[in-house]
Design a protein around this motif. Structure first.
Motif, PDB file in Angstrom:
ATOM      1  N   VAL A  17       0.683  -1.118  -0.104  1.00 61.45           N
ATOM      2  CA  VAL A  17      -0.083   0.076  -0.026  1.00 61.45           C
ATOM      3  C   VAL A  17       0.895   1.352   0.052  1.00 61.45           C
ATOM      4  O   VAL A  17       1.889   1.293   0.618  1.00 61.45           O
ATOM      5  N   ARG A  18       0.533   2.074  -0.853  1.00 59.53           N
ATOM      6  CA  ARG A  18       1.133   3.343  -0.992  1.00 59.53           C
ATOM      7  C   ARG A  18       0.346   4.636  -1.074  1.00 59.53           C
ATOM      8  O   ARG A  18      -0.587   4.243  -1.699  1.00 59.53           O
ATOM      9  N   VAL A  22       4.453   7.979   0.437  1.00 60.37           N
ATOM     10  CA  VAL A  22       4.391   7.347   1.843  1.00 60.37           C
ATOM     11  C   VAL A  22       4.188   5.786   1.136  1.00 60.37           C
ATOM     12  O   VAL A  22       3.097   5.472   0.855  1.00 60.37           O
ATOM     13  N   THR A  23       5.207   4.756   1.782  1.00 56.93           N
ATOM     14  CA  THR A  23       4.744   3.390   1.696  1.00 56.93           C
ATOM     15  C   THR A  23       4.360   2.624   2.949  1.00 56.93           C
ATOM     16  O   THR A  23       4.886   3.013   3.848  1.00 56.93           O
ATOM     17  N   PHE A  24       3.141   2.277   3.114  1.00 58.68           N
ATOM     18  CA  PHE A  24       2.516   1.655   4.245  1.00 58.68           C
ATOM     19  C   PHE A  24       2.838   0.199   4.208  1.00 58.68           C
ATOM     20  O   PHE A  24       2.594  -0.204   5.526  1.00 58.68           O
ATOM     21  N   GLN A  26       1.974  -3.532   4.236  1.00 57.33           N
ATOM     22  CA  GLN A  26       0.844  -4.490   4.366  1.00 57.33           C
ATOM     23  C   GLN A  26      -0.128  -3.979   5.294  1.00 57.33           C
ATOM     24  O   GLN A  26       0.246  -3.700   6.556  1.00 57.33           O
ATOM     25  N   ILE A  27      -1.425  -4.078   5.092  1.00 55.40           N
ATOM     26  CA  ILE A  27      -2.425  -3.713   5.839  1.00 55.40           C
ATOM     27  C   ILE A  27      -3.612  -4.810   6.176  1.00 55.40           C
ATOM     28  O   ILE A  27      -3.841  -5.184   5.208  1.00 55.40           O
ATOM     29  N   LEU A  46      -0.547  -3.124  10.550  1.00 55.70           N
ATOM     30  CA  LEU A  46       0.145  -2.554   9.558  1.00 55.70           C
ATOM     31  C   LEU A  46       1.494  -2.984   9.503  1.00 55.70           C
ATOM     32  O   LEU A  46       2.149  -2.991  10.947  1.00 55.70           O
ATOM     33  N   ASN A  48       5.292  -2.949   8.036  1.00 55.96           N
ATOM     34  CA  ASN A  48       6.379  -2.669   7.023  1.00 55.96           C
ATOM     35  C   ASN A  48       7.757  -2.741   7.109  1.00 55.96           C
ATOM     36  O   ASN A  48       8.225  -2.216   8.121  1.00 55.96           O
ATOM     37  N   THR A  51       8.818  -2.490  10.842  1.00 55.90           N
ATOM     38  CA  THR A  51       7.756  -1.815  11.483  1.00 55.90           C
ATOM     39  C   THR A  51       6.372  -2.709  11.764  1.00 55.90           C
ATOM     40  O   THR A  51       5.933  -3.085  10.754  1.00 55.90           O
ATOM     41  N   HIS A  87      11.164   3.301   6.849  1.00 56.97           N
ATOM     42  CA  HIS A  87      10.237   2.184   6.101  1.00 56.97           C
ATOM     43  C   HIS A  87       9.172   2.804   5.565  1.00 56.97           C
ATOM     44  O   HIS A  87       8.466   2.241   4.712  1.00 56.97           O
ATOM     45  N   PHE A  88       8.833   3.924   5.743  1.00 51.21           N
ATOM     46  CA  PHE A  88       7.742   4.615   5.274  1.00 51.21           C
ATOM     47  C   PHE A  88       8.184   5.773   4.052  1.00 51.21           C
ATOM     48  O   PHE A  88       7.355   5.932   3.349  1.00 51.21           O
TER      49      PHE A  88
END
Length: 187
Positions: A17-18, A22-24, A26-27, A46, A48, A51, A87-88
């Motif tokens: 997810v982006r 910003v890269t999030f 897996q959610i 979440l 990543n 994180t 990470h984001f």
């Protein structure tokens, strides 16, 4: 349930997810809306790289059927482990690994949040600050630093006080926040 008082259950899983820069990662989300208008986020996770953010929340978003509640009540909890801004975000000035807890309650207009945060090997723009421990509260637009401790080698710093960030019970950022801080250094 009926159209005017629906009941909805949802399980969502998304990977890579982006949003803009910003890269999030897996959610995963498990949530339900009951016929009283209560949205219950049973679990939110979440992940990543290293994180992990996990939590849950409940908010009464509808009243009298499917009418939006103008005074949405919220209660929630988040736990963060192994978080790094890298990470984001690709470019950022803050380095370090962070852990923490966040508790929120109140209404959207008058939200109260409290957080405990720990950062290891924190640096800002290549200036090594050391370890950071913070106890923070947000209420009525005011961020209270119950204690922000910075520990590097044999030196300790502590910052306490308040910063008025938002205008009263609104989410409108103040152009000139009012800052009242006490700073102490030992070592």
């Amino acid at each position: 349930g009926p159209w005017k008082q629906p009941r909805i259950n949802m399980i969502l899983s998304a990977d890579q997810v982006r949003l803009d820069a910003v890269t999030f990662g897996q959610i995963e989300l498990s949530a339900g809306l009951d016929d009283t208008g209560l949205l219950n986020i049973e679990s939110l996770t979440l992940t990543n790289q290293g994180t992990r953010v996990s939590g849950n929340a409940a908010m009464h978003i509808f009243t009298n059927g499917f009418k939006l509640n103008p005074h949405i009540a919220v209660i929630g909890h988040l736990k963060v482990t192994g978080a790094e801004l890298g990470h984001f975000l690709a470019n950022h000035p803050i380095k370090g690994v962070f852990q923490g807890m966040l508790e929120i309650d109140g209404t959207i207009e008058s939200l109260h949040a409290s957080a405990v945060l720990h950062g290891s090997d924190v640096s800002y723009r290549n200036v090594n600050l050391g370890d950071l421990n913070a106890d923070l509260n947000l209420q009525d637009g005011r961020l209270t630093l119950d204690a922000l401790r910075i520990n590097k080698d044999t030196a300790d710093g502590i910052i306490t006080g308040t910063i008025q960030i938002f205008a009263g019970n609104t989410w409108r950022l103040l152009a000139e926040p009012f800052i009242d801080l006490d700073v102490g250094i030992a070592g």
